[in-house]
Design a protein around this motif. Structure first.
Motif, mmCIF file in Angstrom:
data_model
loop_
_atom_site.group_PDB
_atom_site.id
_atom_site.type_symbol
_atom_site.label_atom_id
_atom_site.label_comp_id
_atom_site.label_asym_id
_atom_site.label_seq_id
_atom_site.Cartn_x
_atom_site.Cartn_y
_atom_site.Cartn_z
ATOM 1 N N CYS A 123 0.828 -1.202 0.000
ATOM 2 C CA CYS A 123 0.000 0.000 0.000
ATOM 3 C C CYS A 123 0.868 1.261 0.000
ATOM 4 O O CYS A 123 0.623 2.208 -0.757
ATOM 5 N N ALA A 124 1.880 1.267 0.853
ATOM 6 C CA ALA A 124 2.772 2.423 0.922
ATOM 7 C C ALA A 124 3.539 2.597 -0.386
ATOM 8 O O ALA A 124 3.690 3.718 -0.883
ATOM 9 N N GLU A 127 1.220 4.049 -3.172
ATOM 10 C CA GLU A 127 1.006 5.483 -3.044
ATOM 11 C C GLU A 127 2.269 6.251 -3.408
ATOM 12 O O GLU A 127 2.209 7.315 -4.031
ATOM 13 N N ASP A 128 3.430 5.717 -3.046
ATOM 14 C CA ASP A 128 4.688 6.362 -3.404
ATOM 15 C C ASP A 128 4.895 6.354 -4.916
ATOM 16 O O ASP A 128 5.516 7.267 -5.471
ATOM 17 N N ALA A 131 -0.086 6.046 -7.119
ATOM 18 C CA ALA A 131 -1.402 5.425 -7.287
ATOM 19 C C ALA A 131 -2.490 6.296 -6.670
ATOM 20 O O ALA A 131 -2.368 6.750 -5.533
ATOM 21 N N LEU A 132 -3.550 6.504 -7.423
ATOM 22 C CA LEU A 132 -4.776 7.109 -6.907
ATOM 23 C C LEU A 132 -5.870 6.063 -6.760
ATOM 24 O O LEU A 132 -6.920 6.331 -6.190
ATOM 25 N N ARG A 133 -5.606 4.878 -7.316
ATOM 26 C CA ARG A 133 -6.471 3.715 -7.134
ATOM 27 C C ARG A 133 -5.552 2.511 -6.950
ATOM 28 O O ARG A 133 -4.631 2.304 -7.732
ATOM 29 N N PHE A 134 -5.791 1.744 -5.906
ATOM 30 C CA PHE A 134 -4.987 0.551 -5.653
ATOM 31 C C PHE A 134 -5.936 -0.566 -5.240
ATOM 32 O O PHE A 134 -6.657 -0.442 -4.252
ATOM 33 N N TRP A 169 -7.931 -0.522 -1.717
ATOM 34 C CA TRP A 169 -7.269 0.217 -0.648
ATOM 35 C C TRP A 169 -7.623 1.694 -0.803
ATOM 36 O O TRP A 169 -7.368 2.296 -1.852
ATOM 37 N N VAL A 171 -7.207 5.317 -1.153
ATOM 38 C CA VAL A 171 -6.122 6.285 -1.327
ATOM 39 C C VAL A 171 -6.699 7.672 -1.054
ATOM 40 O O VAL A 171 -7.616 8.117 -1.739
ATOM 41 N N ARG A 173 -5.107 10.743 -0.862
ATOM 42 C CA ARG A 173 -4.289 11.912 -1.229
ATOM 43 C C ARG A 173 -5.139 13.099 -1.661
ATOM 44 O O ARG A 173 -4.930 14.232 -1.221
ATOM 45 N N ALA A 404 -1.016 11.275 -10.820
ATOM 46 C CA ALA A 404 -1.397 11.714 -9.473
ATOM 47 C C ALA A 404 -0.869 13.109 -9.189
ATOM 48 O O ALA A 404 -1.572 13.937 -8.582
#
Length: 472
Positions: A123-124, A127-128, A131-134, A169, A171, A173, A404
């Motif tokens: 997950c981390a 996002e790094d 990702a805006l959708r995971f 998950w 996200v 942001r 993103a």
């Protein structure tokens, strides 16, 4: 993640228990690391579970962008691994990432929490990676594990002769950006705006009653003024001219208010402001300067138009269009946050931008600013009493720029407009360096949804952005 099994359910022949003293989750960097991961996958998915005949390799393994994470014991043994990757292997990354092929050795499935640690790390890492959708597809019996880790089930499907659940998950942001920049506005200034100009509530500028004037005012973050005074001066003009442009107004003059610790520092701010005013061909009519105080900068701009374009003129059924200058690049020191499309443009090019909104003749328009494209879409939709849906893959985006970052940055010049259906393409009259495309729609509801290439819509913002309400 496909074929993920829970720590308790994953039972197998015990060899020896890894040390309980610990393991670390690391990114696989070497060919040996990746081969160890592939070997573990063969051991679990082919030999042990019989889910694949001979090999579990697929197109994702050929995509050079995929990332492999390994759980490595203190003695170097690989206890487990997982991969994450763009949702469409081989195609442009639009901010949709997936997790898959999580495998854990039989003797590491109890007590150590290797599977959960790999999921958290994925997950981390997603996002790094922007990702805006995971999401991930997991066996139904492992839904509980993912729920415990904060994942949300979306749908059930049949795969490999068993029931799976597509899990997502959250996200956050975009929601966090909107919350930080815009959500307090309703309570703070709601009673002050819109009363004298019905239909213009929460707009980029304000029509002056009884005239064809439009006024706009923006302040620059004090930390930005302190760190980069010339650029702050330039941006103080840029953001105000953009606000006027969003209303369809031609700029006629500026007023500035500058605070600085001394004359030397104030001179740097003035230099940037003067260069920008000259570049756009807009005179500074006056203002106020105070020395011996912390850094501060705000500018008021005046423009003219007989027909100001409201931010709240959109309605369900209207299409959303983004018209943006994709030239330039990230401002040094602001990568991923501020796109500089203006400092390399000629004066004629900069002045031509004020004609974009009039050429489009939209029902509503807003300048994309610090809330980013998605937050701005939420404000436009809120002012129209509806919800925005953005087609992520259709958004005009600079080549090589992470989606993103582009959806959440200040993009220099970018106008989000609403228009009635039926217009196939942008009308003539737009500057040749401006990219313009329909990239969404307004629908009943509130907030902003992101529509992905597979048709799935995820919530980016699930409520109104400012709390100012419709511009009625």
């Amino acid at each position: 993640m496909t074929e993920l099994l829970d720590d308790v359910i994953l039972a197998g022949p015990a060899r020896r228990s890894p040390s309980l003293e610990g393991y670390t989750v690391v990114r696989a960097e070497s060919a040996a690391d990746r081969e160890a991961y592939l070997a573990l996958r063969r051991e679990i998915f082919v030999a042990e579970q019989g889910l694949f005949a001979g090999s579990d390799l697929d197109d994702v393994d050929d995509d050079p962008r995929h990332i492999v994470l390994l759980a490595r014991a203190d003695d170097g043994e690989v206890l487990g691994g997982v991969r994450l990757h763009p949702g469409q292997p081989g195609m442009r990354d639009v901010g949709w990432w997936r997790g898959s092929r999580l495998a854990v050795k039989p003797d590491a499935r109890q007590l150590l929490g290797v599977g959960a640690a790999l999921v958290r790390a994925a997950c981390a890492a997603a996002e790094d990676a922007g990702a805006l959708r995971f999401d991930a597809t997991v066996q139904a019996r492992n839904e509980r594990l993912f729920r415990r880790l904060g994942w949300v089930p979306r749908e059930r499907i049949h795969l490999h002769d068993m029931t799976h659940v597509v899990m997502e998950w959250p996200v956050v942001r975009i929601a966090q950006l909107a919350e930080a920049t815009k959500s307090p506005l309703g309570d703070l200034v709601g009673a002050l705006v819109g009363a004298s100009t019905p239909g213009f509530r929460g707009d980029d500028g304000a029509p002056v009653p009884g005239s064809d004037l439009v006024a706009a005012c923006d302040a620059i973050l004090p930390s930005m003024v302190e760190r980069d005074p010339e650029w702050a001066g330039w941006c103080s003009v840029l953001v105000n001219i953009n606000d006027l442009s969003a209303m369809g107004a031609e700029p006629v003059g500026l007023l500035d208010a500058i605070g600085a610790r001394d004359a030397s520092f104030a001179r740097r701010v003035v230099r940037g402001l003067a260069e920008a005013a000259q570049a756009w061909g807009v005179p500074v009519l006056g203002g106020h300067t105070q020395l011996g105080v912390p850094a501060a900068l705000s500018v008021t701009a005046l423009g003219r138009t007989p027909r100001p374009v409201p931010g709240g003129g959109g309605a369900p059924g209207d299409l959303l269009r983004l018209s943006a200058d994709l030239g330039g690049g990230w401002r040094p020191g602001y990568r991923g946050r501020q796109w500089d499309s203006s400092s390399h443009r000629t004066s004629a090019e900069l002045r031509a931008l004020s004609g974009v909104v009039p050429a489009l003749a939209p029902t509503a328009a807003k300048d994309v600013s610090m809330a980013g494209l998605v937050g701005t879409a939420g404000m436009l939709a809120e002012a129209g009493g509806c919800r925005a849906i953005i087609d992520v893959a259709a958004v005009p985006t600079p080549a090589g720029t992470p989606t993103a970052d582009w959806l959440t940055c200040f993009p220099g010049f970018a106008m989000l407009t609403a228009e009635e259906p039926g217009r196939a393409k942008a009308p003539p009259g737009l500057p040749g360096f401006v990219s313009s495309a329909v990239c969404g729609e307004l629908v009943p509801g509130a907030g902003v949804g992101l529509r992905w290439p597979d048709g799935t819509v995820t919530d980016a913002i699930d409520h109104t952005v400012t709390g100012l309400g419709p511009a009625t």
